[in-house]
Design an enzyme around this catalytic site. Structure first.
Site, mmCIF file in Angstrom:
data_model
loop_
_atom_site.group_PDB
_atom_site.id
_atom_site.type_symbol
_atom_site.label_atom_id
_atom_site.label_comp_id
_atom_site.label_asym_id
_atom_site.label_seq_id
_atom_site.Cartn_x
_atom_site.Cartn_y
_atom_site.Cartn_z
ATOM 1 N N ASP A 151 -13.586 44.719 16.572
ATOM 2 C CA ASP A 151 -14.053 44.726 17.973
ATOM 3 C C ASP A 151 -15.462 44.160 17.979
ATOM 4 O O ASP A 151 -16.444 44.881 18.183
ATOM 5 C CB ASP A 151 -13.999 46.144 18.549
ATOM 6 N N ILE A 152 -15.555 42.863 17.723
ATOM 7 C CA ILE A 152 -16.841 42.202 17.516
ATOM 8 C C ILE A 152 -17.341 41.657 18.849
ATOM 9 O O ILE A 152 -16.727 40.768 19.439
ATOM 10 C CB ILE A 152 -16.695 41.076 16.476
ATOM 11 N N GLU A 153 -18.458 42.227 19.313
ATOM 12 C CA GLU A 153 -18.936 41.892 20.655
ATOM 13 C C GLU A 153 -20.385 41.430 20.674
ATOM 14 O O GLU A 153 -20.933 41.147 21.728
ATOM 15 C CB GLU A 153 -18.777 43.104 21.585
ATOM 16 N N LEU A 154 -21.044 41.420 19.519
ATOM 17 C CA LEU A 154 -22.454 41.012 19.506
ATOM 18 C C LEU A 154 -22.807 40.480 18.124
ATOM 19 O O LEU A 154 -21.985 40.504 17.200
ATOM 20 C CB LEU A 154 -23.354 42.191 19.909
ATOM 21 N N GLN A 211 -8.950 42.605 25.606
ATOM 22 C CA GLN A 211 -9.636 43.422 26.615
ATOM 23 C C GLN A 211 -9.584 42.710 27.974
ATOM 24 O O GLN A 211 -10.388 41.824 28.243
ATOM 25 C CB GLN A 211 -11.097 43.659 26.223
#
Ligand SMILES: *[C@@H]1O[C@H](CO)[C@@H](O)[C@H](O)[C@H]1NC(C)=O
Ligand SMILES: *[C@@H]1O[C@H](CO)[C@@H](O)[C@H](O)[C@H]1NC(C)=O
Ligand SMILES: *[C@@H]1O[C@H](CO)[C@@H](O)[C@H](O)[C@H]1NC(C)=O
Ligand SMILES: *[C@@H]1O[C@H](CO)[C@@H](O)[C@H](O)[C@H]1NC(C)=O
Length: 304
Positions: A151-154, A211
């Site tokens: 869940d790589i978001e940054l 998502q």
């Protein structure tokens, strides 16, 4: 006579059509770990509603950082109390639930600086959460998780495909108890995902839960229009190489800034359409705490 034969032919065709229609049911994936008031893992799996549990999150890793697990109020990794969940994970697995460690999330300090760094992180994950042998205490005890969720978001967009490759390579080795390492990912719905696009292109991900929230351009329009959502789903279905594709949704109106779909709209207007997708896998929900508040999974489980 001719009429009778025609009826028989129609009947046989109908039976064949029924046999050939895939009627495999989907499952629900749930994120657990970011709220201490959402019950433990034994309770979570005992609901019988979830097929996949993502333990969220490993919030710090890579670039020489000391890896840090954060499970909010559930336990304190520093004093090693998260090991209590080891036996609970095993009991989830015995009841058929796949359990993943989720990397990243919306807050944290993580990135991969090189392929060598990705290899180092893969070794850490293998030895401390998967089938390897750690020299120090394993944060979740001796449970061998089913896989790793991205869940790589940054941070940096680089080297996630390297990490996926190194993790999957462990499938060719013999673990102490379990040899399959599954990979899952939670990209944002704008296609391709900025952080995970290259990693997903490797085709190494078994489960992809997109998502469809906090992204107005590709989610359910709260005034009732499903067109953006459905066309975005179709884009993903046509493009991403994965065994199972899931629709990721907020479990309540409070669970995300936008993108909540009332359960009756999901079951009557959305699921009937997306279930026709060849590799449809089910629905992912963020998260267990909000699901407890809303009863969302209870409302939809019969239709997933
Ligand atoms: C999980 O929580 C319930 C409710 O608080 C408790 O009764 C049960 O003992 C807990 N399970 C484990 C394995 O700790
Ligand atoms: C390799 O990963 C460990 C965590 O397992 C970390 O402490 C260490 O700094 C990393 N080494 C390098 C060279 O990044
Ligand atoms: C994040 O990690 C980097 C590299 O270790 C470090 O220099 C930085 O201070 C960290 N930032 C925070 C907010 O902890
Ligand atoms: C829903 O769609 C309508 C018509 O395209 C648009 O005017 C409205 O801003 C959208 N609402 C949201 C919440 O995106």
């Amino acid at each position: 006579m001719v009429l009778l034969e025609a009826n028989v032919v129609v009947g046989v065709l109908l039976v064949l059509a029924l046999i050939q229609t895939p009627v495999e049911a989907g499952g629900i994936a749930i994120y657990w770990g970011q709220n201490g008031n959402e019950g433990n893992l034994t309770q979570t799996c005992a609901t019988g509603r979830y097929s996949y549990v993502n333990i969220a999150f490993l919030i710090q890793f890579g670039g020489g950082r000391v890896p840090i697990l954060n499970l909010a109020g559930h336990c304190d990794p520093q004093s090693n109390t998260c090991t209590q969940f080891g036996d609970q994970i095993k009991s989830c697995q015995r009841s058929g639930v796949k359990v993943f460690l989720s990397l990243g999330g919306g807050v944290g300090n993580y990135s991969l600086t090189s392929a060598a760094d990705a290899k180092n992180v893969s070794e850490y994950l293998w030895n401390f959460f998967l089938g390897g042998t750690a020299t120090a205490a394993r944060p979740l005890g001796n449970a061998v998780l089913d896989g790793i969720d991205f869940d790589i978001e940054l941070g940096s967009t680089q080297h996630w495909e390297d990490l996926a490759g190194y993790l999957k390579a462990y499938n060719r080795q013999r673990g102490r108890q379990r040899t399959s390492v599954y990979l899952s990912a939670a990209p944002q719905c704008p296609y391709p995902d900025r952080f995970l696009g290259d990693a997903l292109n490797t085709g190494l991900f078994d489960f992809v839960w997109v998502q469809f929230y906090n992204n107005p351009q590709c989610q359910y329009n709260s005034s009732g229009d499903t067109a953006n959502l459905i066309s975005s789903w179709k884009r993903w279905a046509a493009s991403v190489k994965t065994k199972r594709l899931f629709m990721g949704l907020p479990a309540s109106i409070d669970a995300a800034g936008s993108g909540f779909i009332p359960p009756d709209v999901l079951t009557s207007q959305v699921l009937p359409v997306i279930k026709k997708t060849r590799n449809y896998g089910g629905v992912m929900l963020w998260n267990k705490y909000y699901d407890d508040q809303s009863g969302y999974s209870s409302s939809i489980i019969r239709y997933v």
